[in-house]
Design a protein around this motif. Structure first.
Motif, PDB file in Angstrom:
ATOM      1  N   MET A  41       0.855  -1.186   0.000  1.00 17.42           N
ATOM      2  CA  MET A  41       0.000   0.000   0.000  1.00 17.42           C
ATOM      3  C   MET A  41       0.892   1.238   0.000  1.00 17.42           C
ATOM      4  SD  MET A  41      -2.896   1.380   2.666  1.00 17.42           S
ATOM      5  CE  MET A  41      -3.811  -0.124   2.635  1.00 17.42           C
ATOM      6  N   LEU A  42       0.651   2.118  -0.948  1.00 19.74           N
ATOM      7  CA  LEU A  42       1.404   3.362  -1.075  1.00 19.74           C
ATOM      8  C   LEU A  42       0.466   4.503  -0.704  1.00 19.74           C
ATOM      9  CD1 LEU A  42       4.259   4.133  -2.059  1.00 19.74           C
ATOM     10  CD2 LEU A  42       3.277   4.521  -4.308  1.00 19.74           C
ATOM     11  N   THR A  43       0.836   5.284   0.307  1.00 21.23           N
ATOM     12  CA  THR A  43      -0.007   6.376   0.790  1.00 21.23           C
ATOM     13  C   THR A  43       0.755   7.688   0.678  1.00 21.23           C
ATOM     14  OG1 THR A  43      -0.961   4.846   2.411  1.00 21.23           O
ATOM     15  CG2 THR A  43      -1.374   7.187   2.767  1.00 21.23           C
ATOM     16  N   ASP A  44       0.112   8.703   0.120  1.00 19.74           N
ATOM     17  CA  ASP A  44       0.722  10.029  -0.003  1.00 19.74           C
ATOM     18  C   ASP A  44       0.750  10.687   1.375  1.00 19.74           C
ATOM     19  OD1 ASP A  44       1.468  12.644  -0.551  1.00 19.74           O
ATOM     20  OD2 ASP A  44       0.145  12.863  -2.267  1.00 19.74           O
ATOM     21  N   ILE A  45       1.953  10.983   1.870  1.00 17.35           N
ATOM     22  CA  ILE A  45       2.105  11.620   3.182  1.00 17.35           C
ATOM     23  C   ILE A  45       2.809  12.976   3.053  1.00 17.35           C
ATOM     24  CG2 ILE A  45       2.039   9.473   4.513  1.00 17.35           C
ATOM     25  CD1 ILE A  45       5.150   9.671   4.656  1.00 17.35           C
ATOM     26  N   THR A  46       2.749  13.561   1.856  1.00 20.94           N
ATOM     27  CA  THR A  46       3.443  14.823   1.599  1.00 20.94           C
ATOM     28  C   THR A  46       2.996  15.920   2.561  1.00 20.94           C
ATOM     29  OG1 THR A  46       3.667  14.214  -0.730  1.00 20.94           O
ATOM     30  CG2 THR A  46       3.985  16.540  -0.172  1.00 20.94           C
ATOM     31  N   ASP A  47       1.692  16.076   2.746  1.00 23.60           N
ATOM     32  CA  ASP A  47       1.197  17.130   3.642  1.00 23.60           C
ATOM     33  C   ASP A  47       1.695  16.936   5.067  1.00 23.60           C
ATOM     34  OD1 ASP A  47      -0.156  18.315   1.549  1.00 23.60           O
ATOM     35  OD2 ASP A  47      -2.108  17.469   2.077  1.00 23.60           O
ATOM     36  N   GLU A  48       1.682  15.697   5.545  1.00 25.91           N
ATOM     37  CA  GLU A  48       2.137  15.419   6.896  1.00 25.91           C
ATOM     38  C   GLU A  48       3.632  15.728   7.042  1.00 25.91           C
ATOM     39  OE1 GLU A  48       0.262  13.384   5.083  1.00 25.91           O
ATOM     40  OE2 GLU A  48      -1.487  12.860   6.290  1.00 25.91           O
ATOM     41  N   LYS A  49       4.429  15.328   6.037  1.00 23.37           N
ATOM     42  CA  LYS A  49       5.866  15.600   6.072  1.00 23.37           C
ATOM     43  C   LYS A  49       6.135  17.096   6.083  1.00 23.37           C
ATOM     44  CE  LYS A  49       9.007  12.582   5.535  1.00 23.37           C
ATOM     45  NZ  LYS A  49       9.900  12.084   6.578  1.00 23.37           N
ATOM     46  N   GLU A  50       5.385  17.853   5.289  1.00 24.19           N
ATOM     47  CA  GLU A  50       5.569  19.300   5.254  1.00 24.19           C
ATOM     48  C   GLU A  50       5.226  19.923   6.605  1.00 24.19           C
ATOM     49  OE1 GLU A  50       3.330  20.648   1.851  1.00 24.19           O
ATOM     50  OE2 GLU A  50       4.839  19.888   0.455  1.00 24.19           O
ATOM     51  N   LYS A  51       4.172  19.429   7.244  1.00 28.03           N
ATOM     52  CA  LYS A  51       3.805  19.935   8.568  1.00 28.03           C
ATOM     53  C   LYS A  51       4.899  19.621   9.587  1.00 28.03           C
ATOM     54  CE  LYS A  51      -1.147  19.618   7.844  1.00 28.03           C
ATOM     55  NZ  LYS A  51      -2.363  18.814   8.096  1.00 28.03           N
ATOM     56  N   ILE A  52       5.438  18.399   9.521  1.00 31.70           N
ATOM     57  CA  ILE A  52       6.513  18.006  10.434  1.00 31.70           C
ATOM     58  C   ILE A  52       7.741  18.878  10.200  1.00 31.70           C
ATOM     59  CG2 ILE A  52       8.180  16.155  10.932  1.00 31.70           C
ATOM     60  CD1 ILE A  52       5.800  14.189  10.487  1.00 31.70           C
ATOM     61  N   ASN A  53       8.104  19.086   8.925  1.00 33.79           N
ATOM     62  CA  ASN A  53       9.256  19.933   8.603  1.00 33.79           C
ATOM     63  C   ASN A  53       9.058  21.351   9.126  1.00 33.79           C
ATOM     64  OD1 ASN A  53      10.651  17.881   7.366  1.00 33.79           O
ATOM     65  ND2 ASN A  53       9.967  18.399   5.318  1.00 33.79           N
TER      66      ASN A  53
END
Length: 162
Positions: free
Chosen positions: A60-72
């Motif tokens: 399963m491939l899940t887009d986590i771009t928004d979460e990574k940007e928030k963490i950054n």
């Protein structure tokens, strides 16, 4: 569209699945069809038979771009002195320790410590709003005139390090 490094990571994941690894979780930076890159969470579950041989796998491939940007963004905020915008004491100390470890035998690390003399009298005479303004402007001036690549941090109330 993927890089050789990304291809290697995915190949290693596939090999582990073939070896019967029950569960794998990876975070990958992958190219997007629309351009640019996005962060993805890859989870792979492998079902094996009674001999430990893989017979079925699900990925399963899940887009986590928004979460990574928030963490950054949060990590950036944690490194900054929220008042002046320069690095906070912990971050500038961590940076200094890291740079010391990276020094070669004939290199040196220079640190400039700046303290605003009689800063208390500014607050006492003109009030804290003026003192706050002085701190912010001092930080901005230090950043503006610091050598290229130098890090600036606030290490105390009216003390800065470059």
């Amino acid at each position: 569209m993927i890089t050789p490094e990304q291809k290697n990571i995915l190949s290693e994941c596939l090999e582990k699945a073939k070896e019967g690894a029950a569960f794998q979780k990876l975070e990958l930076l992958l190219p997007l069809k629309a351009g640019g890159n996005g962060w993805f969470d890859l989870k792979v579950v492998t079902q094996t038979n009674k001999h430990g041989e893989p017979i079925f796998g699900i990925g399963m491939l899940t887009d986590i771009t928004d979460e990574k940007e928030k963490i950054n963004q949060l990590e950036k905020e944690l490194t900054k002195d929220l008042f002046t915008g320069v690095l906070n004491k912990t971050s500038i100390e961590r940076y200094g320790k890291k740079k010391i470890k990276q020094l070669n035998e004939n290199e040196i690390l220079a640190v400039l410590i700046l303290d605003i003399d009689n800063f208390k009298s500014i607050n006492d005479t003109f009030g804290h709003p003026v003192g706050d303004h002085v701190l912010k402007e001092t930080a901005a001036l230090i950043q503006r005139y610091a050598p290229h690549g130098a890090k600036v941090g606030r290490i105390g109330g009216d003390e800065f390090a470059v």
